[in-house]
Design a protein around this motif. Structure first.
Motif: not given
Length: 802
Positions: A437-446
């Motif tokens: 991602n550009h600009g900020m991280p996007l984490s995957l959920h469980d």
């Protein structure tokens, strides 16, 4: 009416505007831009361009209008991105409208090209980096991401000029790039200077209107606001720092003057980096009490703009606004927290107040930075501390930050490679999911969600598992700033993906920046291009290959075709063998040496000039090209001079002068028309003068025999004329290999016909008796002249009288 880029304003403001005028230099310093600053007295400003009106409602701010323009440039037919013209603009912050005025005009021979055909001009727009375009619909290389862009096609409204307008409401600030080109042509190879070429020139102009004095909000404070009666909206902005996971805007205590009984009649909008537009995140406060607008996973280190707009017309509506941003407590130490659930508000003087988050360890991501190692232009490696093998724990994501320098890194290709170490998974059916991602991280959920998109963020998806343990991702012309790669491990079960237990996967991560994709492969050349002060790279393909990385073989030449074309171009030069034989038998040794020189260098030049893999170079390409051109021109020169039948000393002087003059001309311009036509006409003039003098002296036509005219001069001239016609008017890129081979054979054949026969020896004439006169002759011993006699005994043998 032609578009002139005028700004129509209230006449009452004209004098005040004149007093506030200033000159501002555009970012590349090419042409100045005009700026005018004014306080909006009228709530509606009319922006006139190409018979279209754009209405901007004032927000009790100052409007600034800036003008930027670029120098006109000649457009080329599209072959690859290396053939487009790229223009770079910089849009200021707080811009509410940007208008590009696109001007295209024709030129032919330094004048307006009214007779030039109409050719569509395609212009592409993209913010942040150059547009990745594909007008020929070719195949992109595998694992390549194609960013989106806007496109405009200009058609001609006047015989020699056309204009177009491209409007962007609330454009993103920063770099904007325009790419323009003509449609792909038929590949006609024209002789430079033979005809006046039609040129299509393109000049973009940018007019922006931006706001000055937008109110800045601070999270955690309640502010009383009101939409003025003469306005229907107000605009605010707030800066979002790093590690913010959520932004929430609240409107409370809404009241409408003179409109009792109606809920809060406003529309609340929010957008990152630029003022909101029609499709921005919005909420209608009439249907939501209390009125709240929440943005999850906002972009970090960016301004967010909040627009409060009346839904019933002009203003008169009051409200209380509250802005909250939520900071993950485990990301930074010593952050004030509240152990209660979300909704609690902490306030501290002279500090930002944050909402306390829920206890969720997966929402705070320890971000590992990367070390930037610059090797060359667009050749950068991003090294991970204690890498490149990284461990991904089962209970949280591993996140890495890759920082691309502004402007400098957007002209290359960002490459990402992941490889799973199978020995580290212990036989588990594990899958590594990644989001870039550009600009900020996007984490995957469980849970089973593996999407790399949210309401405000979208990214690029990667995955590797025990079956496919290698994956790659390429982003041509990436946006600059910080890119975040989030990696999470999940195990596949009968019910989908679940969190792995006690399995720490090991992944090899490689991230780097290159000029072109795979260096354009075997059938391409990576070129470093420049527009003003901006550098970018692009592939230029050959041998019929196409595509962004020269990987599309739809129209590619086969190996057999490449071999055939090379052999035709090289072996066709063997047609010079008969002229060489004729020249040697006729005692034209200088001419024969020139023909041998031409045959040799033309053969090896074309062996080195092939676009495919059947290439053989005995020396540098530039040297071979120069010698080939010089040999061709010298062959014409010596043949025509030999036809003039000049005295031997004069002929040799002309040969030498011609060689020096042709070398100089080729160094100036190897593809110019007069480099071939000039020496030929000059040599033909010398031959015509010599033949005319002989005709006058002998009082009969020269050459004297009709057989010479019919069987040699006429066929030779016809063959040479046909060769020139093929070279100048028929040759294209598709038929080059056999048309140019025919050119070789025709030119060599014409030389065999035009070369004159061996000169007959002069008839011996009986010498006249020497007239007696006075004089003497000093006779010296012959042995003395040979240096065989001692100088001390040199004597004069005799004095001879005539």
């Amino acid at each position: 009416m032609e578009a002139t880029g005028q700004l129509s304003i209230n006449a009452s403001l004209y004098k005040s505007l004149r007093r506030l005028e200033a000159i501002r230099i555009s970012d590349d310093g090419a042409i100045g831009s005009h700026s005018s600053l004014r306080q909006i007295a009228n709530p509606i400003t009319i922006f006139y361009l190409n018979n279209s009106l754009s209405l901007f409602h004032s927000l009790d701010c100052l409007f600034v209008t800036d003008y930027f323009t670029r120098t006109p440039r000649k457009l080329n037919a599209y072959r690859s991105f290396a053939s487009v013209e790229l223009f770079h603009f910089n849009v200021p912050e707080d811009t509410v409208v940007a208008v590009w005025n696109l001007i295209t005009f024709k030129e032919q021979g330094g004048t307006f090209g009214d007779s030039c055909p109409d050719r569509n001009v395609t212009v592409y727009f993209r913010s942040g980096a150059p547009p990745v375009i594909n007008p020929l619909q070719t195949h992109f290389p595998k694992d390549t991401i194609v960013p989106g862009s806007f496109a405009v096609t200009l058609t001609w409204t006047l015989p020699n000029r056309t204009t177009g307008v491209f409007n962007v409401t609330s454009p993103l600030p920063g770099d904007w790039f325009l790419a323009a080109h003509l449609p792909k042509d038929k590949g006609k190879i024209s002789v430079k200077g033979l005809l006046e070429e039609c040129q299509y020139l393109f000049q973009p102009q940018l007019i922006v209107q931006r706001l000055i004095g937008i109110s800045v909000l601070y999270p955690g404070y309640f502010i009383d606001q009101m939409i003025p009666l003469h306005n229907r909206s107000v605009l605010y902005k707030v800066f979002i720092p790093n590690y913010i996971s959520r932004v929430k805007v609240q409107l409370v205590d809404c009241n409408t003057k003179n409109k009792s009984g109606e809920n809060c009649p406003v529309l609340l909008k929010i957008r990152s980096r630029a003022p909101p537009v029609h499709n921005s995140s919005a909420v209608d406060c009439r249907d939501n009490v209390p009125c709240e607008l929440e943005v999850l996973l906002p972009s970090w280190e960016q301004w967010y703009y909040i627009l409060v707009e009346c839904s019933h017309g002009p203003g008169g509506t009051g409200f209380v606004m509250n802005l909250c941003d939520k900071l993950e407590p485990q990301c930074l130490p010593n952050v004030p927290q509240n152990p209660s659930d979300q909704g609690s508000l902490l306030t501290a003087e002279e500090s930002i107040t944050y909402l306390a988050p829920m206890a969720d360890t997966n929402k705070c991501w320890p971000i590992r930075p990367t070390l930037r190692n610059e090797l060359d232009t667009f050749s950068v490696h991003f090294y991970i501390f204690f890498g490149p093998n990284i461990s991904i724990p089962p209970d949280r994501a591993a996140i890495f930050a890759i920082n691309l320098m502004p402007v400098l890194d957007s002209g290359g290709v960002l490459n990402m490679e992941l490889k799973l170490n199978l020995s580290s998974v212990r036989g588990e059916n594990i899958t590594i999911f990644g989001c870039l991602n550009h600009g900020m991280p996007l984490s995957l959920h469980d849970n089973t969600s593996v999407s790399c998109e949210s309401e405000s963020v979208s990214g690029f998806y990667l995955s590797i598992n025990t079956t496919t343990n290698i994956t790659k991702l390429r982003i041509p012309y990436p946006q600059t700033g910080t890119w975040y790669l989030s990696l999470r491990s999940l195990c596949a079960t009968e019910h989908g993906f679940e969190m792995c237990t006690n399995v720490t996967a090991e992944v090899y991560l490689r991230s780097y920046l290159t000029p072109c994709i795979n260096d354009c492969g075997t059938y391409g050349q990576c070129k470093l291009l420049r527009t003003n002060n901006y550098l970018y790279a692009a592939c230029e393909c050959k041998a019929g290959w196409d595509g962004w990385g020269c990987t599309d073989n739809t129209e590619a030449y086969s190996y057999g075709f490449q071999l055939l074309s090379t052999l035709l171009l090289c072996l066709s030069n063997l047609m010079f063998v008969p002229p060489v034989t004729i020249a040697i038998r006729s005692h034209y040794l200088l001419e024969a040496s020139v023909y041998i020189f031409t045959m040799f260098f033309s053969t090896f030049y074309h062996a080195c000039d092939q676009p495919g893999i059947v290439v053989f170079c005995i020396m540098e390409y530039d040297v071979l090209q120069f010698c080939d051109f010089l040999g061709s021109l010298m062959s014409v020169w010596v043949t025509v001079i030999a036809m003039a039948r000049l005295k031997s000393i004069i002929k040799q002087v002309l040969y030498l002068l011609g060689a020096m003059a042709l070398s100089m001309a080729l160094q100036l311009d190897r593809h110019g028309l007069w480099n071939l036509l000039g020496p030929s006409l000059f040599a033909l003039g010398i031959m015509a003068i010599a033949w005319t003098v002989r005709t006058i002296r002998r009082r009969r036509c020269y050459p004297p025999t009709w057989k010479r005219w019919v069987f040699f001069l006429f066929p030779g001239t016809t063959i040479a004329t046909s060769a020139v016609a093929l070279y100048a008017f028929v040759e294209t890129e598709e038929n080059y290999f056999y048309i140019h081979s025919i050119w070789h054979m025709l030119i060599a054949g014409s030389v065999g016909f035009l070369l004159p026969p061996r000169a007959k020896p002069d008839v011996k004439v009986t010498p006249l008796k020497r007239r007696r006169g006075c004089g003497y002759q000093l006779c010296v011993n012959e042995h003395e002249e040979m240096g065989l006699v001692d100088p001390a005994i040199i004597t004069i043998n005799s004095i001879c009288t005539s």
